[in-house]
Design a protein around this motif. Structure first.
Motif, PDB file in Angstrom:
ATOM      1  N   LEU A  36     -18.819   0.957   4.168  1.00 26.89           N
ATOM      2  CA  LEU A  36     -19.331  -0.201   3.433  1.00 26.89           C
ATOM      3  C   LEU A  36     -19.406   0.105   1.940  1.00 26.89           C
ATOM      4  CD1 LEU A  36     -20.783  -3.017   3.411  1.00 26.89           C
ATOM      5  CD2 LEU A  36     -22.917  -1.762   3.754  1.00 26.89           C
ATOM      6  N   GLY A  37     -20.005   1.243   1.605  1.00 28.24           N
ATOM      7  CA  GLY A  37     -20.133   1.621   0.203  1.00 28.24           C
ATOM      8  C   GLY A  37     -18.791   1.888  -0.446  1.00 28.24           C
ATOM      9  N   PHE A  38     -17.908   2.572   0.282  1.00 26.28           N
ATOM     10  CA  PHE A  38     -16.585   2.908  -0.247  1.00 26.28           C
ATOM     11  C   PHE A  38     -15.795   1.653  -0.562  1.00 26.28           C
ATOM     12  CE2 PHE A  38     -12.130   3.913  -0.055  1.00 26.28           C
ATOM     13  CZ  PHE A  38     -12.017   5.194  -0.568  1.00 26.28           C
ATOM     14  N   VAL A  39     -15.716   0.737   0.380  1.00 21.13           N
ATOM     15  CA  VAL A  39     -14.929  -0.484   0.173  1.00 21.13           C
ATOM     16  C   VAL A  39     -15.522  -1.315  -0.961  1.00 21.13           C
ATOM     17  CG1 VAL A  39     -14.170  -2.664   1.207  1.00 21.13           C
ATOM     18  CG2 VAL A  39     -14.080  -0.547   2.545  1.00 21.13           C
ATOM     19  N   GLY A  40     -16.853  -1.462  -0.969  1.00 18.76           N
ATOM     20  CA  GLY A  40     -17.497  -2.239  -2.021  1.00 18.76           C
ATOM     21  C   GLY A  40     -17.237  -1.665  -3.402  1.00 18.76           C
ATOM     22  N   ALA A  41     -17.374  -0.336  -3.520  1.00 21.54           N
ATOM     23  CA  ALA A  41     -17.131   0.315  -4.810  1.00 21.54           C
ATOM     24  C   ALA A  41     -15.673   0.206  -5.213  1.00 21.54           C
ATOM     25  CB  ALA A  41     -17.548   1.783  -4.729  1.00 21.54           C
ATOM     26  N   LEU A  42     -14.761   0.427  -4.265  1.00 18.22           N
ATOM     27  CA  LEU A  42     -13.339   0.360  -4.570  1.00 18.22           C
ATOM     28  C   LEU A  42     -12.945  -1.015  -5.080  1.00 18.22           C
ATOM     29  CD1 LEU A  42     -10.525   1.639  -4.560  1.00 18.22           C
ATOM     30  CD2 LEU A  42     -10.303   0.940  -2.164  1.00 18.22           C
ATOM     31  N   LEU A  43     -13.445  -2.072  -4.446  1.00 18.70           N
ATOM     32  CA  LEU A  43     -13.103  -3.425  -4.883  1.00 18.70           C
ATOM     33  C   LEU A  43     -13.640  -3.703  -6.287  1.00 18.70           C
ATOM     34  CD1 LEU A  43     -13.648  -5.481  -1.588  1.00 18.70           C
ATOM     35  CD2 LEU A  43     -11.488  -4.733  -2.601  1.00 18.70           C
ATOM     36  N   LYS A  44     -14.829  -3.180  -6.599  1.00 20.87           N
ATOM     37  CA  LYS A  44     -15.377  -3.361  -7.947  1.00 20.87           C
ATOM     38  C   LYS A  44     -14.549  -2.591  -8.980  1.00 20.87           C
ATOM     39  CE  LYS A  44     -20.113  -4.226  -6.438  1.00 20.87           C
ATOM     40  NZ  LYS A  44     -21.503  -3.683  -6.350  1.00 20.87           N
ATOM     41  N   ILE A  45     -14.113  -1.393  -8.609  1.00 19.30           N
ATOM     42  CA  ILE A  45     -13.267  -0.598  -9.518  1.00 19.30           C
ATOM     43  C   ILE A  45     -11.950  -1.316  -9.773  1.00 19.30           C
ATOM     44  CG2 ILE A  45     -11.951   1.546  -9.705  1.00 19.30           C
ATOM     45  CD1 ILE A  45     -14.268   2.883  -8.097  1.00 19.30           C
ATOM     46  N   ILE A  46     -11.357  -1.870  -8.710  1.00 14.39           N
ATOM     47  CA  ILE A  46     -10.084  -2.589  -8.852  1.00 14.39           C
ATOM     48  C   ILE A  46     -10.252  -3.801  -9.765  1.00 14.39           C
ATOM     49  CG2 ILE A  46      -8.388  -3.998  -7.620  1.00 14.39           C
ATOM     50  CD1 ILE A  46      -8.736  -2.070  -5.232  1.00 14.39           C
ATOM     51  N   TYR A  97      -9.740   4.670   6.170  1.00 15.39           N
ATOM     52  CA  TYR A  97      -8.275   4.566   6.187  1.00 15.39           C
ATOM     53  C   TYR A  97      -7.838   3.202   6.722  1.00 15.39           C
ATOM     54  CZ  TYR A  97      -7.984   9.620   5.357  1.00 15.39           C
ATOM     55  OH  TYR A  97      -8.074  10.881   4.825  1.00 15.39           O
ATOM     56  N   ALA A  98      -8.541   2.707   7.726  1.00 18.22           N
ATOM     57  CA  ALA A  98      -8.217   1.380   8.272  1.00 18.22           C
ATOM     58  C   ALA A  98      -8.426   0.302   7.215  1.00 18.22           C
ATOM     59  CB  ALA A  98      -9.067   1.088   9.505  1.00 18.22           C
ATOM     60  N   ALA A  99      -9.488   0.439   6.430  1.00 19.90           N
ATOM     61  CA  ALA A  99      -9.764  -0.534   5.365  1.00 19.90           C
ATOM     62  C   ALA A  99      -8.673  -0.497   4.299  1.00 19.90           C
ATOM     63  CB  ALA A  99     -11.127  -0.246   4.752  1.00 19.90           C
ATOM     64  N   LEU A 100      -8.228   0.700   3.940  1.00 19.97           N
ATOM     65  CA  LEU A 100      -7.158   0.819   2.948  1.00 19.97           C
ATOM     66  C   LEU A 100      -5.860   0.221   3.481  1.00 19.97           C
ATOM     67  CD1 LEU A 100      -7.944   4.424   1.651  1.00 19.97           C
ATOM     68  CD2 LEU A 100      -8.272   2.277   0.408  1.00 19.97           C
TER      69      LEU A 100
END
Length: 280
Positions: A36-46, A97-100
Motif C-alpha cells: 500500500l505504501g509503496f504503490v501510493g508513494a510511487l504514484l506520487k513520485i510519478i 511486483y504484481a502492482a508494477l
C-alpha cells in the motif's frame, strides 16, 4: 526531452514497510501495508516527476562483491533470516511486483551486482542526453548528480530534490567529489570507517585544496595539521578500499534499453491498483 525515473525499489519498500503507522490487513487477512505504501508513494513520485521512461530496480539475494573488499561492508544490517517472513518487507515483494506489472512499469532484481550499480550505469550511459531522476535515500547517488541527473528523496510533502547546488551547499564540495568525501569520512549506514580525525568539514577542506582522494594521499606531507596528516598517511590503504567500494561506474550489464522503459502515465489511484491485483 526524455525524462527517465529510476526508483531504488528496495529502498522505497523498506521505507514504506517500516514507515507505516501500523500493520494493515486486508479483508482476506493478508498484510498489505508495505505494498500500500509503496504503490501510493510511487504514484506520487510519478506525478511529481512526470517521466517519459521509468524502471524500478531491486536488490536480489546474492553474494556482494563489495564485501570481498571489506568484510565489514554492510555487516551492521539487520539479519532477517531469523525473523518470521511475514514480519519482513520481503514478504510483500510478490504483491509489489504484481502492482508494477499492473501499472506496466519495468522492474528487475539484481543477480550479480547491487541496485546502485544498475542506476549508476543508466545515469552514466544516458545522463548526457536524457534528464534522469533517481528516487532513493541512498546518499551514494550524490556522486552521480549533474545538471541533468538529480536525486529525489521522497518524504511526502517534505520531499527534496537534490541537484548540484544542494551538494555544494550541504557538503561544500562538487558532486563528482562525493565518493572521495565519503571515503574520507566513512559511512555508518554501510559500516564503512573513514580516517580518524577527519570529519565532514576537514574532508571538504582537503578536497577543496587537493581536488580528489588520490591527490590528497599523494600530497599528504603538505597537510598542515600534524594529526590530520598522520591519520591520512596511516589510513591510506583503507581510504583507497573505501573509494573502490563507494565509487559507482557503468560496468554493470543493464537489464533494459531506454526504449524498453517508455511509460505513458494515466491517472490511477492506489486503491485501483490494489483492487486490480486482488488485494482489495
Amino acid at each position: 526531452m526524455n525524462r527517465l525515473l529510476l526508483v531504488d525499489g528496495s529502498n522505497l519498500l523498506f521505507q514504506m514497510f517500516f514507515g507505516m503507522p501500523a500493520r494493515i490487513i486486508n479483508e482476506k487477512g493478508k498484510a498489505i501495508q508495505g505494498t500500500l505504501g509503496f504503490v501510493g508513494a510511487l504514484l506520487k513520485i510519478i506525478r511529481r516527476v512526470e517521466p517519459t521512461h521509468i524502471a524500478v530496480l531491486f536488490d536480489g539475494e546474492h553474494e556482494n562483491v563489495r564485501s570481498q573488499m571489506n568484510v565489514d561492508y554492510k555487516a551492521n544490517r539487520v539479519d532477517y533470516s531469523q525473523t518470521p517472513e511475514e514480519e519482513t518487507p520481503f514478504s510483500q515483494l510478490p504483491d509489489v511486483y504484481a502492482a508494477l506489472n499492473y501499472l506496466g512499469i519495468k522492474h528487475a532484481e539484481t543477480t550479480t551486482c547491487e541496485t546502485d550499480d544498475w542506476i549508476a550505469g543508466y545515469a552514466l550511459t544516458y545522463g548526457k542526453k536524457t534528464e534522469i531522476v533517481i528516487s532513493s535515500f541512498d546518499s551514494d547517488f550524490f556522486q552521480l548528480i549533474t545538471d541533468k541527473v538529480s536525486v529525489l528523496r521522497y518524504r511526502g510533502d517534505n520531499t527534496v530534490v537534490c541537484n548540484p547546488e544542494y551538494v555544494r551547499n550541504k557538503f561544500c564540495i562538487e558532486p563528482d567529489q562525493y565518493a572521495d568525501f565519503k571515503s574520507l569520512t566513512g559511512d555508518p549506514s554501510d559500516n564503512i570507517t573513514g580516517a580518524d580525525k577527519v570529519g565532514p568539514k576537514t574532508a571538504a577542506y582537503l578536497l577543496n585544496k587537493f581536488g580528489y582522494l588520490e591527490n590528497i594521499l599523494a600530497n599528504a606531507e603538505n597537510i598542515e595539521k600534524p594529526s590530520i596528516k598522520a591519520s591520512i598517511v596511516k589510513n591510506a590503504e583503507i581510504l583507497r578500499t573505501n573509494y573502490r567500494i563507494i565509487k559507482l561506474d557503468n560496468a554493470a550489464s543493464l537489464p533494459f534499453a531506454l526504449n524498453d522503459m517508455a511509460y505513458d502515465f494515466t491517472e490511477i489511484t492506489t486503491n485501483e491498483v490494489l483492487k486490480g491485483i486482488g488485494l482489495k
